[in-house]
Design an enzyme around this catalytic site. Structure first.
Site, mmCIF file in Angstrom:
data_model
loop_
_atom_site.group_PDB
_atom_site.id
_atom_site.type_symbol
_atom_site.label_atom_id
_atom_site.label_comp_id
_atom_site.label_asym_id
_atom_site.label_seq_id
_atom_site.Cartn_x
_atom_site.Cartn_y
_atom_site.Cartn_z
ATOM 1 N N ASP A 1 0.807 -1.232 0.188
ATOM 2 C CA ASP A 1 -0.137 0.051 0.099
ATOM 3 C C ASP A 1 0.920 1.302 0.114
ATOM 4 O OD1 ASP A 1 -1.964 1.990 0.559
ATOM 5 O OD2 ASP A 1 -3.306 0.174 1.151
ATOM 6 N N HIS B 1 2.132 2.105 -3.192
ATOM 7 C CA HIS B 1 1.109 3.074 -4.029
ATOM 8 C C HIS B 1 1.780 4.430 -3.801
ATOM 9 C CE1 HIS B 1 -2.237 0.011 -2.999
ATOM 10 N NE2 HIS B 1 -1.632 -0.646 -3.719
#
Ligand SMILES: *[C@@H]1O[C@H](CO)[C@@H](O)[C@H](O)[C@H]1NC(C)=O
Ligand SMILES: *[C@@H]1O[C@H](CO)[C@@H](O)[C@H](O)[C@H]1NC(C)=O
Ligand SMILES: *[C@@H]1O[C@H](CO)[C@@H](O)[C@H](O)[C@H]1NC(C)=O
Ligand SMILES: *[C@@H]1O[C@H](CO)[C@@H](O)[C@H](O)[C@H]1NC(C)=O
Ligand SMILES: *[C@@H]1O[C@H](CO)[C@@H](O)[C@H](O)[C@H]1NC(C)=O
Ligand SMILES: *[C@@H]1O[C@H](CO)[C@@H](O)[C@H](O)[C@H]1NC(C)=O
Ligand SMILES: *[C@@H]1O[C@H](CO)[C@@H](O)[C@H](O)[C@H]1NC(C)=O
Ligand SMILES: *[C@@H]1O[C@H](CO)[C@@H](O)[C@H](O)[C@H]1NC(C)=O
Ligand SMILES: *[C@@H]1O[C@H](CO)[C@@H](O)[C@H](O)[C@H]1NC(C)=O
Length: 397
Positions: free
Chosen positions: A220, A243
């Site tokens: 993430d 991310h």
């Protein structure tokens, strides 16, 4: 004369050395093995670690807890302050989380209400995330119960995390909440690209935080910055996979505090699914995001390199007609260069009801990965500001 002044300075040297030695008191370390800890990988070491912590925390002077080399199974534990002086938590070995996925706690290792804490030692935290990731259904269920964060700092002040490795957290690797004056340096964070919600470092409700010289590859955000974050400096971070570096998601709950004074500088992102991002929910509660600088950033093969997303909707079931009430202003993207695999390299999707103000694009130089056969563009909606210097793609401001 010469002799006199020489001996005089030697005298002062001697005095000041003695004075210094007297000042620098050696720190006493309590080894967890002396408190019943074991490296048999079966013993629940929480009790021994807590006994060492409580003794060190409760003694005046300079103290520390030492976790020597070896693998220590540790069940969820809270190391509670305030302590009577500064305290070091030195991890030389490997701390291993339990592999059962039944914990409903928000933490694996938690420090609360501690001042002048130093966590270091070159050791590592193994969150055993693979045992729990299949349980994570947060992408389908907004009401999902979240898995434990590997290391939480809550209400911790004037503290340092230095030379620590974290692998395979079940949820975030590090969560910094309600903290002030924290430096996180020289950490290595790693989890697979597919692991859910394994943010590297998440910050919220915290002030005066520095994150530097670290390598973060995870499933993430490498670093995510939540509500009420102020004066945050991020520099020399290698991010990827992951991310990217994100501010948000913001505006999802009532009474979130403003986000202001964020500097992200000298970072490298490689193969991340976003680059530099600000994300807010729509509809949302009102909130101000201001004075944000992203500067001297190198991106390689990144998707969505520059992205303000005020219609953030990861689960894809949002009302596209509603708009965010988060106000974004004074955001600078300066000297951002590298390659992207998105055709839209600069994407400023601001709120219709509260448009972005004073966005600056300065020296942006992006190209499509593998050559210029694919043209790249920028897209703006409700974004006001100025562009200067090189603009590749051509600015939409
Ligand atoms: C581990 O030890 C701690 C401290 O004694 C205790 O509170 C906890 O319940 C134990 N956990 C397990 C799973 O045995
Ligand atoms: C510290 O000592 C006090 C009294 O000596 C005791 O009440 C307290 O529980 C101790 N705290 C810890 C963390 O051990
Ligand atoms: C852990 O998760 C797996 C996969 O979701 C499940 O089959 C198993 O029953 C879970 N174990 C516990 C102790 O909850
Ligand atoms: C998500 O997981 C929780 C706990 O395992 C379960 O109670 C809930 O029903 C699941 N939600 C969905 C949508 O599958
Ligand atoms: C979430 O769960 C709570 C109780 O745990 C319930 O009151 C609430 O309605 C649920 N929300 C959704 C969106 O399912
Ligand atoms: C911040 O914390 C560090 C580490 O404990 C300390 O050396 C420094 O003096 C603190 N800064 C302020 C302004 O209190
Ligand atoms: C961040 O950097 C700015 C400018 O270099 C400086 O003014 C500020 O004090 C720094 N903040 C922290 C938390 O180190
Ligand atoms: C913007 O934030 C930086 C870093 O926190 C700070 O040094 C600076 O004073 C802030 N500028 C304004 C105008 O608030
Ligand atoms: C770029 O990233 C994509 C995945 O996002 C990957 O499939 C591709 O191999 C990468 N290309 C290069 C040249 O690294």
């Amino acid at each position: 004369m010469v002799f006199v002044s020489a001996s005089k300075s030697f005298f002062f040297f001697l005095i000041s050395t003695l004075f210094c030695l007297n000042q620098v008191q050696a720190r006493t370390y309590l080894n967890v093995l002396k408190f019943g800890a074991s490296t048999d990988e079966k013993t629940n070491n929480s009790k021994a670690f807590l006994a060492a912590w409580n003794r060190a925390c409760n003694s005046t002077g300079q103290h520390g807890v030492l976790i020597p080399a070896g693998v220590f199974l540790l069940h969820p534990v809270v190391f509670m302050g305030p302590c009577k002086g500064s305290i070091v938590f030195k991890i030389r070995g490997i701390l291993k989380a339990p592999t059962d996925n039944s914990s409903l706690l928000d933490h694996w290792i938690s420090f609360q209400y501690v001042d002048q804490l130093i966590i270091n030692g070159g050791g590592s935290l193994n969150g055993e995330g693979a045992s729990a990731w299949p349980q994570n259904n947060c992408s389908e269920d907004p009401n999902c119960s979240s898995l434990p964060v590997s290391m939480r700092l809550d209400f911790v002040t004037n503290s340092i995390i230095n030379y620590i490795t974290s692998i395979n957290s079940k949820n975030f690797h590090f969560n910094i909440f309600a903290c002030e004056n924290i430096t996180i340096a020289n950490v290595r964070i790693s989890a697979p690209e597919y692991s859910p919600n394994t943010d590297g470092i998440h910050l919220g409700s915290s002030t005066n935080i520095r994150i530097l010289n670290s390598v973060i590859g995870t499933g993430d955000d490498c670093i995510s910055i939540g509500p009420e974050s102020k004066n945050i400096n991020i520099s020399n971070i290698y991010c990827g996979p992951g991310h990217g570096i994100s501010i948000g998601s913001l505006g999802g709950s009532k009474n979130e505090g403003d986000v202001t004074g964020i500097i992200v500088r000298n970072c490298n992102l490689k193969g991340t699914s976003n680059g530099l991002r600000i994300k807010t929910w729509a509809p949302s509660y009102p909130l101000l995001v201001s004075n944000i600088t992203f500067e001297k950033i190198k991106l390689r093969n990144v998707s969505n390199p520059i992205f303000i997303d005020q219609q953030y909707c990861p689960s894809g079931n949002c009302d596209q007609k509603s708009s965010s009430s988060v106000k974004i202003q004074d955001v600078k993207f300066k000297q951002i260069l590298g390659t992207t695999n998105s055709q839209v390299a600069v994407n400023l999707q601001c709120s219709k009801s509260t448009p972005c103000q004073r966005i600056e694009l300065i020296d942006i130089n992006m190209g499509y990965i593998g050559g210029d056969k694919v043209p790249i563009t920028s897209q703006c909606a409700n974004a006001h500001g100025v562009a200067s210097g090189k603009q590749r793609p051509r600015s939409c401001l």
